[in-house]
Design a protein around this motif. Structure first.
Motif, PDB file in Angstrom:
ATOM      1  N   GLY A  90       0.819  -1.202   0.000  1.00 15.24           N
ATOM      2  CA  GLY A  90       0.000   0.000   0.000  1.00 15.24           C
ATOM      3  C   GLY A  90       0.853   1.252   0.000  1.00 15.24           C
ATOM      4  O   GLY A  90       2.048   1.218   0.291  1.00 15.24           O
ATOM      5  N   SER A  91       0.235   2.356  -0.334  1.00 14.29           N
ATOM      6  CA  SER A  91       0.956   3.626  -0.337  1.00 14.29           C
ATOM      7  C   SER A  91       1.372   4.001   1.079  1.00 14.29           C
ATOM      8  O   SER A  91       0.552   3.948   2.004  1.00 14.29           O
ATOM      9  CB  SER A  91       0.088   4.736  -0.922  1.00 14.29           C
ATOM     10  OG  SER A  91       0.710   5.994  -0.735  1.00 14.29           O
ATOM     11  N   PRO A  92       2.618   4.414   1.275  1.00 11.91           N
ATOM     12  CA  PRO A  92       3.045   4.839   2.615  1.00 11.91           C
ATOM     13  C   PRO A  92       2.387   6.133   3.053  1.00 11.91           C
ATOM     14  O   PRO A  92       2.450   6.505   4.228  1.00 11.91           O
ATOM     15  CB  PRO A  92       4.572   5.009   2.468  1.00 11.91           C
ATOM     16  CG  PRO A  92       4.790   5.247   1.014  1.00 11.91           C
ATOM     17  CD  PRO A  92       3.730   4.459   0.306  1.00 11.91           C
ATOM     18  N   GLU A  93       1.744   6.832   2.121  1.00 16.43           N
ATOM     19  CA  GLU A  93       1.103   8.099   2.463  1.00 16.43           C
ATOM     20  C   GLU A  93       0.069   7.929   3.570  1.00 16.43           C
ATOM     21  O   GLU A  93      -0.060   8.779   4.444  1.00 16.43           O
ATOM     22  CB  GLU A  93       0.416   8.684   1.223  1.00 16.43           C
ATOM     23  CG  GLU A  93       1.374   9.297   0.221  1.00 16.43           C
ATOM     24  CD  GLU A  93       1.991  10.573   0.765  1.00 16.43           C
ATOM     25  OE1 GLU A  93       1.284  11.569   0.931  1.00 16.43           O
ATOM     26  OE2 GLU A  93       3.203  10.544   1.032  1.00 16.43           O
ATOM     27  N   TRP A  94      -0.680   6.810   3.541  1.00 17.83           N
ATOM     28  CA  TRP A  94      -1.825   6.700   4.460  1.00 17.83           C
ATOM     29  C   TRP A  94      -1.382   6.405   5.881  1.00 17.83           C
ATOM     30  O   TRP A  94      -2.169   6.582   6.814  1.00 17.83           O
ATOM     31  CB  TRP A  94      -2.800   5.647   3.936  1.00 17.83           C
ATOM     32  CG  TRP A  94      -3.003   5.746   2.468  1.00 17.83           C
ATOM     33  CD1 TRP A  94      -2.980   4.742   1.543  1.00 17.83           C
ATOM     34  CD2 TRP A  94      -3.215   6.951   1.709  1.00 17.83           C
ATOM     35  NE1 TRP A  94      -3.159   5.235   0.285  1.00 17.83           N
ATOM     36  CE2 TRP A  94      -3.307   6.590   0.349  1.00 17.83           C
ATOM     37  CE3 TRP A  94      -3.314   8.309   2.051  1.00 17.83           C
ATOM     38  CZ2 TRP A  94      -3.509   7.517  -0.651  1.00 17.83           C
ATOM     39  CZ3 TRP A  94      -3.513   9.237   1.034  1.00 17.83           C
ATOM     40  CH2 TRP A  94      -3.614   8.848  -0.289  1.00 17.83           C
ATOM     41  N   ASN A  95      -0.167   5.961   6.082  1.00 13.50           N
ATOM     42  CA  ASN A  95       0.303   5.688   7.436  1.00 13.50           C
ATOM     43  C   ASN A  95       1.231   6.769   7.973  1.00 13.50           C
ATOM     44  O   ASN A  95       1.739   6.640   9.086  1.00 13.50           O
ATOM     45  CB  ASN A  95       1.016   4.330   7.493  1.00 13.50           C
ATOM     46  CG  ASN A  95       0.032   3.181   7.417  1.00 13.50           C
ATOM     47  OD1 ASN A  95      -1.163   3.366   7.631  1.00 13.50           O
ATOM     48  ND2 ASN A  95       0.509   2.005   7.104  1.00 13.50           N
ATOM     49  N   ARG A  96       1.458   7.834   7.209  1.00 12.22           N
ATOM     50  CA  ARG A  96       2.287   8.912   7.750  1.00 12.22           C
ATOM     51  C   ARG A  96       1.524  10.229   7.858  1.00 12.22           C
ATOM     52  O   ARG A  96       2.065  11.223   8.303  1.00 12.22           O
ATOM     53  CB  ARG A  96       3.545   9.111   6.897  1.00 12.22           C
ATOM     54  CG  ARG A  96       3.350   9.818   5.568  1.00 12.22           C
ATOM     55  CD  ARG A  96       4.686   9.991   4.862  1.00 12.22           C
ATOM     56  NE  ARG A  96       4.600  10.771   3.647  1.00 12.22           N
ATOM     57  CZ  ARG A  96       4.725  12.094   3.586  1.00 12.22           C
ATOM     58  NH1 ARG A  96       4.928  12.778   4.700  1.00 12.22           N
ATOM     59  NH2 ARG A  96       4.643  12.739   2.440  1.00 12.22           N
ATOM     60  N   ARG A  97       0.256  10.199   7.444  1.00  8.98           N
ATOM     61  CA  ARG A  97      -0.558  11.397   7.481  1.00  8.98           C
ATOM     62  C   ARG A  97      -1.760  11.197   8.383  1.00  8.98           C
ATOM     63  O   ARG A  97      -2.196  10.080   8.619  1.00  8.98           O
ATOM     64  CB  ARG A  97      -1.032  11.761   6.070  1.00  8.98           C
ATOM     65  CG  ARG A  97       0.046  12.273   5.165  1.00  8.98           C
ATOM     66  CD  ARG A  97      -0.340  12.273   3.699  1.00  8.98           C
ATOM     67  NE  ARG A  97      -1.699  12.731   3.426  1.00  8.98           N
ATOM     68  CZ  ARG A  97      -2.239  12.740   2.205  1.00  8.98           C
ATOM     69  NH1 ARG A  97      -1.522  12.331   1.160  1.00  8.98           N
ATOM     70  NH2 ARG A  97      -3.471  13.163   2.021  1.00  8.98           N
ATOM     71  N   ALA A  98      -2.291  12.314   8.897  1.00  9.34           N
ATOM     72  CA  ALA A  98      -3.475  12.242   9.764  1.00  9.34           C
ATOM     73  C   ALA A  98      -4.591  13.125   9.246  1.00  9.34           C
ATOM     74  O   ALA A  98      -5.499  13.472   9.993  1.00  9.34           O
ATOM     75  CB  ALA A  98      -3.101  12.642  11.191  1.00  9.34           C
ATOM     76  N   ASP A  99      -4.544  13.505   7.947  1.00  7.65           N
ATOM     77  CA  ASP A  99      -5.606  14.320   7.396  1.00  7.65           C
ATOM     78  C   ASP A  99      -6.808  13.446   7.012  1.00  7.65           C
ATOM     79  O   ASP A  99      -6.790  12.223   7.189  1.00  7.65           O
ATOM     80  CB  ASP A  99      -5.105  15.124   6.192  1.00  7.65           C
ATOM     81  CG  ASP A  99      -4.503  14.240   5.101  1.00  7.65           C
ATOM     82  OD1 ASP A  99      -4.863  13.050   5.028  1.00  7.65           O
ATOM     83  OD2 ASP A  99      -3.667  14.733   4.319  1.00  7.65           O
ATOM     84  N   LEU A 100      -7.853  14.067   6.477  1.00  5.29           N
ATOM     85  CA  LEU A 100      -9.086  13.353   6.184  1.00  5.29           C
ATOM     86  C   LEU A 100      -8.874  12.206   5.204  1.00  5.29           C
ATOM     87  O   LEU A 100      -9.368  11.089   5.418  1.00  5.29           O
ATOM     88  CB  LEU A 100     -10.118  14.334   5.621  1.00  5.29           C
ATOM     89  CG  LEU A 100     -11.418  13.714   5.081  1.00  5.29           C
ATOM     90  CD1 LEU A 100     -12.155  12.947   6.174  1.00  5.29           C
ATOM     91  CD2 LEU A 100     -12.311  14.791   4.487  1.00  5.29           C
ATOM     92  N   VAL A 101      -8.131  12.443   4.109  1.00  5.14           N
ATOM     93  CA  VAL A 101      -7.948  11.408   3.093  1.00  5.14           C
ATOM     94  C   VAL A 101      -7.202  10.210   3.670  1.00  5.14           C
ATOM     95  O   VAL A 101      -7.585   9.052   3.450  1.00  5.14           O
ATOM     96  CB  VAL A 101      -7.208  11.979   1.870  1.00  5.14           C
ATOM     97  CG1 VAL A 101      -6.814  10.868   0.905  1.00  5.14           C
ATOM     98  CG2 VAL A 101      -8.085  13.001   1.147  1.00  5.14           C
ATOM     99  N   ALA A 102      -6.134  10.459   4.415  1.00  2.97           N
ATOM    100  CA  ALA A 102      -5.360   9.355   5.001  1.00  2.97           C
ATOM    101  C   ALA A 102      -6.200   8.560   5.986  1.00  2.97           C
ATOM    102  O   ALA A 102      -6.177   7.324   5.997  1.00  2.97           O
ATOM    103  CB  ALA A 102      -4.108   9.899   5.683  1.00  2.97           C
TER     104      ALA A 102
END
Length: 497
Positions: A75-87
């Motif tokens: 999976g994209s590492p973006e979703w585990n390093r961000r806390a915004d709505l999309v993540a």
């Protein structure tokens, strides 16, 4: 990243596996989409179109490549390093919330309107929540088709499809093959035996391969999980970390084994509808969607931290499959040894955990739910009175829903909620943020082991000075914690024999 065309083209032409999951390449001349590391001859740049998700490729009418299987990339590492709505939304979709509760349920968990959630996902990922969940169902269906002998109707049900017809249409559209053709393509040696006439169709055992981005150092990852494992709930057996799982439709037992190029995952479920959720939670526990190259490159910019990174690159943050469980265990572990914390937890498990059957090992219970723990008599807890208050307050807030710890947690807001509870100081809150909430920048400057390691490495050892020095490590301070902890001789730093 998919908007940086030049960078994407270079990644595809060099077959760079580090970017698998970051973006997907759709080929205009063939109508298929691939991961960047696809072994096929790279298409001409003018024939490449880049999308941020497999769902966006499918929405645009492209089919998954049969050779590189982009649906099985990390999976994209973006979703585990961000806390915004999309993540937060992506973490919930991976946890199966859309399949169980629909888009309104997803929006409610996030605290936004359905329209806002759909608009932001579409803007960033090129697909809305229903399309993203559909792509996930297709991946689950393929896994069940190829790794089990379940009848196709049971596969459709387990993967979350509303009907067999929708299942057939989706598989054919995404993979350009019917479900039966997908199964026929699986090598005979990899096909499981057909179930007997009395075999149940609702549960089963599957053998999976969990991909990750290299490098991955398994020592502290599995060492930490094994050394802190709660008897009856977790164990290290025959080279694998095993534990019980509390899941939406039932429960499961997973055995995770480190290999050079993947994590072996043997998953036994009472209800196969929990497959996607169980896999997602195991990936989060092992931090498999991290980008270790980006993390280590940032930490190497500190000349005193660089030798620790170079000695054993690719360390992950050991996390959890159940955020509420970990918060309870963090309180049980306050100011006591690892062995004492395991003893406290084991007593609670025996008294209040739901029993499970484990013919293959020594697992006996699920970890108690917050509701069960809320019924514990405080006087029965062998701990100081102030910590009893901390424990009972935490489980009460978890049980009544005034404190919710989950994939959708807003990290700053949850930190503030925890700090307002009696007995919760910065160390406990940041341990929970690091290992339960998944904040990659959580930091423990007051931890004795961290301070000792910092002093031995020539770094400042006082909390204030170390925090100032660690500003240059952001947003990866939780990974710096793993490298500093690894300088000691504690069992958490070594794979068990």
């Amino acid at each position: 990243m998919h908007t940086d065309r030049e960078r994407c083209v270079r990644a595809v032409q060099s077959k760079d596996a580090r970017f698998d999951g970051w973006f997907f390449t759709a080929v205009l001349t063939t109508g298929i989409y691939c991961r960047p590391s696809c072994p096929a001859v790279p298409p001409k740049p003018q024939n490449m179109v880049f999308h941020p998700s497999a769902a966006a490729c499918q929405q645009a009418g492209f089919r998954a490549c049969k050779r590189c299987r982009p649906d099985t990339s990390p999976g994209s590492p973006e979703w585990n390093r961000r806390a915004d709505l999309v993540a937060r939304a992506m973490r919930l979709i991976a946890d199966g919330v859309v399949d169980r509760d629909g888009v309104p349920g997803l929006a409610a968990r996030l605290g936004y309107s359905t329209r806002q959630v759909e608009r932001q996902l579409l803007a960033e990922l090129g697909a809305g929540p229903l399309a993203l969940a559909r792509a996930q169902r297709a991946q689950t269906a393929r896994l069940l088709v190829e790794t089990t002998a379940l009848p196709m109707a049971d596969v459709a049900f387990a993967a979350g499809f509303a009907s067999v017809r929708t299942f057939n249409d989706t598989v054919r559209e995404v993979f350009a093959l019917s479900p039966s053709e997908l199964r026929a393509r699986t090598p005979k040696k990899d096909q499981p035996p057909a179930p007997g006439p009395a075999a149940p169709s609702t549960g089963g055992t599957l053998q999976l391969r969990l991909p990750f981005r290299a490098p991955l150092n398994p020592d502290n990852l599995f060492g930490h999980l094994a050394a802190t494992g709660v008897p009856g709930v977790e164990e290290w057996r025959d080279g694998a970390f095993r534990r019980t799982l509390r899941l939406p439709y039932g429960h499961g037992i997973v055995a995770l084994t480190p290999h050079p190029d993947h994590i072996g995952c043997r998953l036994t479920l009472t209800d196969l509808r929990d497959l996607t959720v169980a896999t997602s939670r195991c990936r989060r526990m092992l931090d498999l969607d991290a980008d270790p190259v980006a993390v280590d490159d940032q930490l190497r910019t500190d000349p005193l931290l660089a030798p620790l990174v170079d000695k054993a690159p690719g360390r992950r943050v050991p996390r959890t499959v159940d955020e509420a469980e970990f918060a309870v265990r963090a309180v049980l572990g306050q100011q006591v040894s690892t062995a004492a914390a395991r003893t406290h937890a084991a007593r609670l498990v025996t008294a209040y955990g739901d029993p499970v059957d484990d013919p293959e090992g020594g697992l006996t219970h699920l970890f108690p739910s917050p509701g069960a723990l809320a019924a514990v008599d405080p006087e029965s807890l062998a701990m100081p009175r102030t910590r009893r208050t901390t424990f009972t307050t935490l489980v009460r807030h978890l049980a009544d829903g005034t404190l919710h710890l989950g994939p959708e947690s807003d990290w700053p807001a949850t930190r503030a909620q925890l700090l307002a509870l009696p007995g919760f100081g910065p160390w406990t809150v940041d341990v929970i943020a690091m290992r339960a909430l998944g904040d990659p920048d959580a930091f423990l400057p007051t931890d004795l082991g961290i301070r000792r390691a910092a002093q031995e490495s020539g770094l400042p050892s006082t909390p204030a000075a170390l925090t100032a020095r660690a500003a240059a490590w952001r947003p990866w301070r939780a990974y710096a914690v793993q490298y500093l902890w690894a300088t000691g001789g504690h069992p958490i730093n070594f794979l068990p024999a």
